[in-house]
Design a protein around this motif. Sequence first.
Motif, mmCIF file in Angstrom:
data_model
loop_
_atom_site.group_PDB
_atom_site.id
_atom_site.type_symbol
_atom_site.label_atom_id
_atom_site.label_comp_id
_atom_site.label_asym_id
_atom_site.label_seq_id
_atom_site.Cartn_x
_atom_site.Cartn_y
_atom_site.Cartn_z
ATOM 1 N N UNK A 163 0.833 -1.202 0.000
ATOM 2 C CA UNK A 163 0.000 0.000 0.000
ATOM 3 C C UNK A 163 0.870 1.255 0.000
ATOM 4 N N UNK A 164 0.794 2.026 -1.084
ATOM 5 C CA UNK A 164 1.569 3.271 -1.166
ATOM 6 C C UNK A 164 1.224 4.248 -0.046
ATOM 7 N N UNK A 165 -0.008 4.160 0.479
ATOM 8 C CA UNK A 165 -0.444 5.121 1.491
ATOM 9 C C UNK A 165 0.337 5.008 2.796
ATOM 10 N N UNK A 166 0.956 3.861 3.032
ATOM 11 C CA UNK A 166 1.706 3.676 4.268
ATOM 12 C C UNK A 166 3.017 4.462 4.240
ATOM 13 N N UNK A 167 3.426 4.902 3.052
ATOM 14 C CA UNK A 167 4.678 5.657 2.941
ATOM 15 C C UNK A 167 4.690 6.842 3.906
ATOM 16 N N UNK A 168 3.552 7.565 3.975
ATOM 17 C CA UNK A 168 3.508 8.773 4.804
ATOM 18 C C UNK A 168 3.683 8.461 6.281
ATOM 19 N N UNK A 169 3.412 7.211 6.678
ATOM 20 C CA UNK A 169 3.590 6.812 8.074
ATOM 21 C C UNK A 169 5.043 6.463 8.377
ATOM 22 N N UNK A 170 5.818 6.234 7.331
ATOM 23 C CA UNK A 170 7.173 5.719 7.511
ATOM 24 C C UNK A 170 8.273 6.715 7.204
ATOM 25 N N UNK A 171 8.038 7.571 6.210
ATOM 26 C CA UNK A 171 9.142 8.412 5.745
ATOM 27 C C UNK A 171 8.927 9.869 6.126
ATOM 28 N N UNK A 172 10.019 10.565 6.246
ATOM 29 C CA UNK A 172 9.975 11.994 6.522
ATOM 30 C C UNK A 172 9.393 12.732 5.324
ATOM 31 N N UNK A 173 8.551 13.721 5.589
ATOM 32 C CA UNK A 173 7.979 14.511 4.505
ATOM 33 C C UNK A 173 9.033 15.410 3.855
ATOM 34 N N UNK A 174 10.216 15.503 4.480
ATOM 35 C CA UNK A 174 11.312 16.258 3.883
ATOM 36 C C UNK A 174 12.135 15.395 2.923
ATOM 37 N N UNK A 175 11.896 14.087 2.938
ATOM 38 C CA UNK A 175 12.627 13.213 2.022
ATOM 39 C C UNK A 175 12.114 13.434 0.602
ATOM 40 N N UNK A 176 12.929 13.100 -0.373
ATOM 41 C CA UNK A 176 12.535 13.321 -1.762
ATOM 42 C C UNK A 176 11.472 12.313 -2.186
ATOM 43 N N UNK A 177 10.689 12.699 -3.185
ATOM 44 C CA UNK A 177 9.690 11.783 -3.742
ATOM 45 C C UNK A 177 10.383 10.535 -4.284
ATOM 46 N N UNK A 178 11.539 10.727 -4.916
ATOM 47 C CA UNK A 178 12.286 9.592 -5.457
ATOM 48 C C UNK A 178 12.647 8.603 -4.357
#
Length: 348
Positions: A163-178
């Motif tokens: 699930x791509x939506x879990x990304x926001x729970x794991x990564x910093x919003x300052x990290x790059x989209x890549x």
Amino acid sequence: MITAYKKNDMTSFKIKVVGVGGAGGNIVQKIYLSGLGCETIILNTDSQAISRHRAHHLITIGKTVTRGGGAGADPDLGKKAAEESIHEILLKIQNADLLILVAGLGNGTGSGASPVIAKYAREKNILTVGVFTLPFEAEGKKDVAFKAIAEMEKYLNTMGIIDNNVISELVSMESSVKDAFDLVDRVVKNCVESIISIVQETSDVNVDFNDLKSLISRGGLGYFAKGIAEKPEDVDKAIESVVFNPLLTGVTISDVKGALINIKSNGELTMNHFREILDKIRAHLPEKAPIKYGLQKEGDHRVDSYAEIYLIGTTGKRTTDEVIDKITSKQTNWKNFEIPPGVRKHKK
């Protein structure tokens, strides 16, 4: 119960990994470049997009119905494209012992063409596993993705959903989209690598292709994981990477009804750590779930790490409604999940 199996049969099995659509193509290209020892095929309705990919075989599907312009967000067009090109697709997959479909669901090609390929693979009695990603909630395409899952559940032996939506729970919003999307691609690649590692090579103690076939033929959702210990003090971290896989949606290790484990090493793995790996994984599985393991006792000259752990398991057959309910339940646990420095979200 933990069982060791020693194999004398040196027969090689044909494993083919098919990336469907843009997202699937991106991931399968990385699998091709990493040299996992499988045949890679990328299918797309977009002739320009596929020309930028690398794999053993590149096929533009539906040249008549899409004229090479892609399927947009129309899964019906993706379905027609796959049906138009099904003979060309079958020529590439028909002699596979194991077929792994990889796609991003929600758009036209991945959601429309993947069920067609899964259906024909089932008719040809090809053992088939799907590894798919779900779209972001903001895209408004979950219904399209779930419709494709419901269709493929009838044909696939098992599937893993990320699930791509879990990304926001794991990564910093300052990290790059890549960096964020590279994390998803890495999880999908690890899922595929976990499956391939079970049958790719013969070791001193082995699980074999029939073990894999028996396990994934049980159906339901698949649990796939990989953990690496670069040095002895990393063993606990590697085990945690195997037993906690947060991006894999709808299934945790405690749901599986049986598991296959493959352990590789550089030859320095101690008996103490070997037992620790098995015992700690065993503790997270249901009490009666059987385990079979493969082990290279003398090490593998191609492995630099102290230990590499690969695990696959399945939940067993479920109804389509049960599969969808599990996926939407968002069962996750990201305790100590390995994320590159600078990408992980810092806890407050």
